[in-house]
Design a protein around this motif. Structure first.
Motif, PDB file in Angstrom:
ATOM      1  N   ARG A 178       0.816  -1.223   0.000  1.00  0.00           N
ATOM      2  CA  ARG A 178       0.000   0.000   0.000  1.00  0.00           C
ATOM      3  C   ARG A 178       0.847   1.269   0.000  1.00  0.00           C
ATOM      4  NH1 ARG A 178      -4.977   0.290   4.064  1.00  0.00           N
ATOM      5  NH2 ARG A 178      -5.590  -1.478   2.775  1.00  0.00           N
ATOM      6  N   TYR A 179       1.954   1.254   0.762  1.00  0.00           N
ATOM      7  CA  TYR A 179       2.680   2.515   0.990  1.00  0.00           C
ATOM      8  C   TYR A 179       4.110   2.545   0.437  1.00  0.00           C
ATOM      9  CZ  TYR A 179      -1.108   3.317   4.366  1.00  0.00           C
ATOM     10  OH  TYR A 179      -2.329   3.485   4.957  1.00  0.00           O
ATOM     11  N   ALA A 337       6.312   7.120   4.521  1.00  0.00           N
ATOM     12  CA  ALA A 337       5.687   6.250   3.514  1.00  0.00           C
ATOM     13  C   ALA A 337       4.170   6.421   3.518  1.00  0.00           C
ATOM     14  CB  ALA A 337       6.067   4.787   3.793  1.00  0.00           C
ATOM     15  N   ILE A 338       3.573   6.532   4.696  1.00  0.00           N
ATOM     16  CA  ILE A 338       2.114   6.675   4.776  1.00  0.00           C
ATOM     17  C   ILE A 338       1.682   8.049   4.244  1.00  0.00           C
ATOM     18  CG2 ILE A 338       0.123   6.758   6.355  1.00  0.00           C
ATOM     19  CD1 ILE A 338       1.485   4.797   8.177  1.00  0.00           C
TER      20      ILE A 338
END
Ligand code: AMP
Length: 343
Positions: A178-179, A337-338
């Motif tokens: 996802r990230y 990253a998020i």
């Protein structure tokens, strides 16, 4: 091999190891052979983070009257078994707040259905139907946070932890997908090449801190109680024909003998079993003596260490500082990253 984001000064190039033990009672041979023996060997060649998992213990042990003494005991028992606080980071989970932040992010990647299917969750619900709290359900997520916080690749644990490690890998993969790549996928580890389950002396289940206490050998047991427990272990009248298959309760005795006795002693009784001359009374006497020789020096060192509270405190402080430093490096990568970086 995936490539991982590296922080500006990751420092050590050694592979990273992480594991923990809950302060829910006295440590036993299962904890030693499943976990601590590996910690002691790994401290020489890896960057190691070992913790007392006090937050995990709150999921099942809300009464904290004994918590401090259990935390001290687990630390002392780890050190008495050979763990060197100068070589590893030995810390208490609640003193590394970054774990809780990562736990929160990972919770968004964990699904209720998979958590409800976890074997340890189902077992704990069965044992304590009146205390099915959210912490119990998300236990594998907190465990994944413990491991991923240091971006560990090896996790020395017993066989009971296999499913949790698989979940930690899934959470790491989902996060990376996802990230962006931040986490390696951690694997369970034992030097014997397979994960170990040390059985209880009555052959029903495993040695445990809280169940099967008369069939579990604790590192704190005195010589007399060790002898009593081993001599009480279930046996029968012996094999009726050569090279028979061992019943599980006999297999257990051989397994314990393999762990604490000399190779030739184990071989002697294997041979005696196979040619039907074995006398289980003699085997248990030998096993009890070897067990006493194994446990007594550890027990004595634990008592010495427990008398020095200042030393334990300094171990915890230094360990937590190293762990927070490592955790913060990872959290910088995670927040970035998020997309939680607004300046
Ligand atoms: P716990 O006592 O559940 O906090 O577990 C601490 C560590 O000891 C974990 O790595 C467990 O997998 C390991 N362990 C606990 N009981 C056993 C056992 N009977 N045999 C092997 N490993 C065990």
């Amino acid at each position: 091999m995936p490539t991982f984001l590296s922080s500006p000064d990751m420092g050590s190039s050694k592979e990273i190891v992480m594991s923990g033990i809950r302060p829910t009672g006295f440590l036993h041979l299962g904890n030693y052979f499943g976990a601590i023996r590996n910690y002691v060997k790994m401290q020489e060649d890896y960057e190691c983070y070992f913790m007392v998992a006090d937050l995990h213990s709150l999921t099942t042990h809300p009464d904290t009257k004994e918590l401090k003494s259990h935390v001290h005991r687990v630390l002392a028992e780890n050190i008495a078994c050979g763990l060197d606080p100068d070589k590893v980071s030995l810390y208490c989970q609640s003193q590394v707040h970054q774990t809780c932040e990562l736990y929160l992010y990972l919770n968004m990647l964990a699904y209720k259905g998979e958590l409800e299917k976890t074997a340890t969750f189902k077992e704990k619900v069965r044992l304590s139907p009146d205390n099915v709290n959210a912490g119990l359900l998300t236990y594998p997520v907190l465990q994944a946070a413990d491991i991923l916080l240091h971006r560990a690749t090896y996790v020395p644990v017993g066989k009971d932890q296999e499913q949790h490690l698989e979940m930690a890998r899934n959470f790491a993969k989902r996060f990376n997908h996802r990230y962006g790549e931040v986490f390696p996928e951690p694997v369970a580890f034992n030097f014997s090449n397979e994960l170990i389950k040390v059985p209880s002396l009555d052959g029903s289940g495993k040695m445990s801190k809280s169940e099967n206490q008369m069939s579990t050998l604790y590192l704190s047991d005195d010589d007399e109680i060790i002898q009593k427990k081993v001599m009480k272990a279930w046996t029968d009248s012996g094999p009726a024909s050569r090279d028979s298959v061992k019943p599980p309760y006999i297999e257990n005795l051989f397994l314990l003998m393999k762990l604490v006795s000399a190779g030739e002693v184990h071989n002697h009784y294997e041979k005696a079993f196979n040619d039907c001359t074995i006398r289980y009374g003699d085997m248990k006497k030998q096993l009890a003596a070897d067990m006493v020789n194994f446990i007594a020096p550890i027990r004595e060192r634990v008592n010495e260490i427990l008398n020095n509270e200042k030393y334990l405190q300094s171990v915890m402080e230094t360990g937590a500082e190293k762990a927070r430093k490592s955790g913060e490096k990872t959290m910088k990568l995670v927040r970035k990253a998020i997309g939680l970086n607004y300046y």
